[in-house]
Design an enzyme around this catalytic site. Structure first.
Site, PDB file in Angstrom:
ATOM      1  N   GLY A  54      34.866  39.754  55.678  1.00 58.45           N
ATOM      2  CA  GLY A  54      34.597  38.730  54.679  1.00 58.45           C
ATOM      3  C   GLY A  54      35.812  37.913  54.286  1.00 58.45           C
ATOM      4  O   GLY A  54      35.709  37.027  53.457  1.00 58.45           O
ATOM      5  N   CYS A  55      36.950  38.218  54.868  1.00 56.21           N
ATOM      6  CA  CYS A  55      38.157  37.441  54.593  1.00 56.21           C
ATOM      7  C   CYS A  55      38.343  36.416  55.709  1.00 56.21           C
ATOM      8  O   CYS A  55      38.113  36.712  56.876  1.00 56.21           O
ATOM      9  CB  CYS A  55      39.379  38.351  54.527  1.00 56.21           C
ATOM     10  N   GLN A  56      38.772  35.244  55.325  1.00 53.72           N
ATOM     11  CA  GLN A  56      39.015  34.188  56.303  1.00 53.72           C
ATOM     12  C   GLN A  56      40.205  34.549  57.199  1.00 53.72           C
ATOM     13  O   GLN A  56      40.200  34.283  58.391  1.00 53.72           O
ATOM     14  CB  GLN A  56      39.265  32.870  55.590  1.00 53.72           C
TER      15      GLN A  56
END
Length: 145
Positions: A54-56
């Site tokens: 979920g982290c870019q």
């Protein structure tokens, strides 16, 4: 050796540090500087299991618990701002027992204005890191009971 501050003392120190700066470019630079202070994790820990979804950016998160039930967090990101965010979260939550972690929150990040100055993708990534910290504290609390 420097005495570890209480969780609330650490939060107040962080708020003081960030309110010292008037300009957001200075606050971002302080955040980046904080990220440079945390130790890089070992290469063998940079595995899919330790990657926060979920982290870019690429974010690796790892925790270990000592025999007294104290949890220590470490992590690494390829994004300087995210590395800085982890650094201030680790200052507050690392080296604490599960009850301390679970009875506190990360609202201090709003007090320093990060809620208004992070992009939506950074906010999303930050919430995943915070969730990982609380999730680990919950797991350790269950193990201890």
């Amino acid at each position: 050796m420097k005495k570890k501050l209480s969780l609330n003392e650490e939060i107040f120190d962080i708020i003081d540090e960030f309110t010292f700066f008037d300009d957001w470019s200075d606050k971002y630079q302080h955040l980046i500087d904080q990220g440079k202070k945390i130790e890089r994790i070992e290469e063998n820990l940079k595995i899919e299991k330790n990657k926060i979804k979920g982290c870019q950016s690429n974010v690796y998160f790892f925790s270990k618990t000592d025999d007294d039930g104290i949890i220590y967090f470490s992590g690494e990101s390829d994004a300087a701002i995210v590395q800085g965010l982890m650094a201030i979260l680790f200052r507050v939550f690392s080296g604490r027992n599960p009850n301390e972690i679970l009875s506190s929150n990360a609202d201090f990040l709003n007090k320093i204005g990060l809620d208004k100055h992070l992009s939506p993708t950074r906010k999303n990534g930050l919430s995943h890191i915070i969730n990982a910290i609380y999730s680990e504290a919950k797991k350790q609390k269950v193990k201890q009971t």
